[in-house]
Design an enzyme around this catalytic site. Sequence first.
Site, PDB file in Angstrom:
ATOM      1  N   ASP A   1      -8.647   5.200  -0.496  1.00  0.00           N
ATOM      2  CA  ASP A   1      -9.332   5.175  -1.798  1.00  0.00           C
ATOM      3  C   ASP A   1     -10.695   4.481  -1.711  1.00  0.00           C
ATOM      4  O   ASP A   1     -11.641   4.894  -2.386  1.00  0.00           O
ATOM      5  CB  ASP A   1      -8.447   4.568  -2.889  1.00  0.00           C
ATOM      6  CG  ASP A   1      -8.164   3.103  -2.659  1.00  0.00           C
ATOM      7  OD1 ASP A   1      -7.872   2.747  -1.506  1.00  0.00           O
ATOM      8  OD2 ASP A   1      -8.239   2.322  -3.619  1.00  0.00           O
TER       9      ASP A   1
ATOM     10  N   ARG B   1     -22.473  -1.974  -2.566  1.00  0.00           N
ATOM     11  CA  ARG B   1     -22.353  -3.438  -2.681  1.00  0.00           C
ATOM     12  C   ARG B   1     -22.071  -4.001  -1.294  1.00  0.00           C
ATOM     13  O   ARG B   1     -20.945  -4.310  -0.938  1.00  0.00           O
ATOM     14  CB  ARG B   1     -21.213  -3.798  -3.661  1.00  0.00           C
ATOM     15  CG  ARG B   1     -21.194  -5.251  -4.059  1.00  0.00           C
ATOM     16  CD  ARG B   1     -20.204  -5.523  -5.184  1.00  0.00           C
ATOM     17  NE  ARG B   1     -20.184  -6.942  -5.515  1.00  0.00           N
ATOM     18  CZ  ARG B   1     -19.436  -7.845  -4.887  1.00  0.00           C
ATOM     19  NH1 ARG B   1     -18.631  -7.482  -3.912  1.00  0.00           N
ATOM     20  NH2 ARG B   1     -19.481  -9.122  -5.252  1.00  0.00           N
TER      21      ARG B   1
ATOM     22  N   ARG C   1      -0.208  -2.670   0.586  1.00  0.00           N
ATOM     23  CA  ARG C   1      -0.986  -3.178  -0.552  1.00  0.00           C
ATOM     24  C   ARG C   1      -0.160  -3.137  -1.844  1.00  0.00           C
ATOM     25  O   ARG C   1       0.932  -3.664  -1.865  1.00  0.00           O
ATOM     26  CB  ARG C   1      -2.279  -2.374  -0.718  1.00  0.00           C
ATOM     27  CG  ARG C   1      -3.388  -2.865   0.161  1.00  0.00           C
ATOM     28  CD  ARG C   1      -4.708  -2.339  -0.300  1.00  0.00           C
ATOM     29  NE  ARG C   1      -4.704  -0.886  -0.410  1.00  0.00           N
ATOM     30  CZ  ARG C   1      -5.708  -0.173  -0.861  1.00  0.00           C
ATOM     31  NH1 ARG C   1      -6.806  -0.779  -1.277  1.00  0.00           N
ATOM     32  NH2 ARG C   1      -5.653   1.127  -0.919  1.00  0.00           N
TER      33      ARG C   1
ATOM     34  N   GLY D   1      -9.003   0.898   6.679  1.00  0.00           N
ATOM     35  CA  GLY D   1      -8.044   0.537   7.735  1.00  0.00           C
ATOM     36  C   GLY D   1      -7.675   1.774   8.546  1.00  0.00           C
ATOM     37  O   GLY D   1      -7.552   2.861   7.995  1.00  0.00           O
TER      38      GLY D   1
ATOM     39  N   ASP E   1      -0.532   3.586   3.636  1.00  0.00           N
ATOM     40  CA  ASP E   1      -0.017   3.165   2.328  1.00  0.00           C
ATOM     41  C   ASP E   1       0.445   4.357   1.479  1.00  0.00           C
ATOM     42  O   ASP E   1       1.193   4.182   0.522  1.00  0.00           O
ATOM     43  CB  ASP E   1      -1.095   2.401   1.538  1.00  0.00           C
ATOM     44  CG  ASP E   1      -1.637   1.196   2.300  1.00  0.00           C
ATOM     45  OD1 ASP E   1      -0.952   0.725   3.226  1.00  0.00           O
ATOM     46  OD2 ASP E   1      -2.753   0.741   1.966  1.00  0.00           O
TER      47      ASP E   1
ATOM     48  N   THR F   1      -4.060   7.121   5.214  1.00  0.00           N
ATOM     49  CA  THR F   1      -3.638   5.737   5.011  1.00  0.00           C
ATOM     50  C   THR F   1      -2.128   5.623   5.213  1.00  0.00           C
ATOM     51  O   THR F   1      -1.375   6.506   4.798  1.00  0.00           O
ATOM     52  CB  THR F   1      -3.977   5.136   3.614  1.00  0.00           C
ATOM     53  OG1 THR F   1      -3.214   3.949   3.426  1.00  0.00           O
ATOM     54  CG2 THR F   1      -3.667   6.035   2.450  1.00  0.00           C
TER      55      THR F   1
ATOM     56  N   ASP G   1      -1.141   5.919  -0.749  1.00  0.00           N
ATOM     57  CA  ASP G   1      -1.401   5.608  -2.161  1.00  0.00           C
ATOM     58  C   ASP G   1      -2.622   6.332  -2.728  1.00  0.00           C
ATOM     59  O   ASP G   1      -3.217   5.870  -3.695  1.00  0.00           O
ATOM     60  CB  ASP G   1      -1.553   4.085  -2.333  1.00  0.00           C
ATOM     61  CG  ASP G   1      -2.721   3.513  -1.538  1.00  0.00           C
ATOM     62  OD1 ASP G   1      -3.317   4.255  -0.726  1.00  0.00           O
ATOM     63  OD2 ASP G   1      -3.048   2.331  -1.726  1.00  0.00           O
TER      64      ASP G   1
HETATM   65  O1  F6P Z   1      -4.702  -0.033   3.550  1.00  0.00           O
HETATM   66  C1  F6P Z   1      -4.110  -0.183   4.794  1.00  0.00           C
HETATM   67  C2  F6P Z   1      -3.680  -1.599   5.030  1.00  0.00           C
HETATM   68  O2  F6P Z   1      -3.031  -1.670   6.277  1.00  0.00           O
HETATM   69  C3  F6P Z   1      -2.804  -2.206   3.949  1.00  0.00           C
HETATM   70  O3  F6P Z   1      -1.468  -1.778   4.011  1.00  0.00           O
HETATM   71  C4  F6P Z   1      -2.998  -3.671   4.170  1.00  0.00           C
HETATM   72  O4  F6P Z   1      -2.769  -4.403   3.008  1.00  0.00           O
HETATM   73  C5  F6P Z   1      -4.456  -3.753   4.591  1.00  0.00           C
HETATM   74  O5  F6P Z   1      -4.821  -2.465   5.069  1.00  0.00           O
HETATM   75  C6  F6P Z   1      -4.727  -4.769   5.671  1.00  0.00           C
HETATM   76  O6  F6P Z   1      -6.086  -4.835   5.906  1.00  0.00           O
HETATM   77  P1  F6P Z   1      -6.764  -5.548   7.180  1.00  0.00           P
HETATM   78  O7  F6P Z   1      -6.655  -4.597   8.330  1.00  0.00           O
HETATM   79  O8  F6P Z   1      -8.151  -5.794   6.754  1.00  0.00           O
HETATM   80  O9  F6P Z   1      -5.974  -6.794   7.432  1.00  0.00           O
END
Ligand code: F6P
Length: 368
Positions: free
Chosen positions: A121, A83, A189, A15, A145, A143, A147
């Site tokens: 990650d 994968r 997340r 992301g 997040d 990120t 995390d």
């Molecule tokens: O990891 C970044 C993040 O924005 C998370 O906080 C969220 O759960 C996820 O990506 C959303 O992913 P997508 O952009 O695929 O909807």
Amino acid sequence: MAPKVSRIGILTGGGDCPGLNAVIRVVTKAAITRLGIEVVGIEDGFLGLIRNRMRPLGMDDVSNILTVGGTILGTTNKADPARFAVGKDAEGRLVFEDVTPRVLEHIADRRLDGIVCIGGDGTMSGAAGLIQRGVPCVGVPKTIDNDLMATELTFGFTTAVQTATECIDRIHSTASSHHRVMLVELMGRNAGWLTLHAGLAGGADVILIPELPYDLEAICQACAERTRRSKRFTLIAVAEGAAPKGGKQVVNKVVHDSPDPVRLGGVSVLLSEQIAEKTDLETRATILGHVVRGGTPSAFDRVLATRFGFRAIELIAEGQWNRMVALQNGRITDAPIESVAHQQRTVSPDDDLIAMARAVGTCMGDAV
Ligand code: F6P
């Protein structure tokens, strides 16, 4: 002596977040001016390696991008070479293949001596897979997040906290006017960092994070208690990954061709209905979603991203491949990519921020 490096690739995976372009800028400029090496931009993260979509990056390509959100290289969170979804079978089920040999061919074709992988990650896990197949990589942690293991901060996080806080402030004033219980749902997340920081900064009365399973009764009591004290509204910051004690997270969708297929979302809507039913208070839910991932990076993130990217180039100059740059105690350091792959750094229930939140009267959703 470290093998000579003439050309490196750079990719942004997973992301997006504010600050990616700041890293691309410093890596490209410092590689060209300090090390005299060429830089190749890989498009859409590992997908560009799989599909052989890459382009040379020169000084002009990275000029004027420092303040721009997103990534000029594009990204995807659906391309793990180990994968990769290559098609569907007769029953319509996705067929996965290890396409790493194709990736290795493309890296050889383009004569890349190593790759700077900017990501979270998932990207570090992908990089760890390439390292095992002999491709030298350097990682840069991003990120919203926050995390990632081994680093106390990822770039993009503080900008997201700022954006989320501004949104919470806006909800605050309308909550107050209408005497409502307002829920604001934030991404993150399985980690509550974004919600905890933005919730604290925005003065949320209730903060719900995945690391502390919530008790609906405790939340309703907190709302009722505010009413009793003539506070006629309640502001709730809730992480998308928050779940009730003994219950499950709310899944918004499953992206089958993504290495991490579950997309969370919707817990605020569910809670909004449950709180209204139990308390008779008027409730509303707002899901901030991707709003907090967009926009220009904060000054802090521009500097952090630049510090990280510069250190990535220093590591390459020193021949120290296969490490992710990191921040520890405010200082730039690094750790083996393999030690951060396939893991997430979540909030400890003993974190100071949780104690602080409780000290200012914030309900953390658990009965204490
Ligand atoms: O990891 C970044 C993040 O924005 C998370 O906080 C969220 O759960 C996820 O990506 C959303 O992913 P997508 O952009 O695929 O909807």
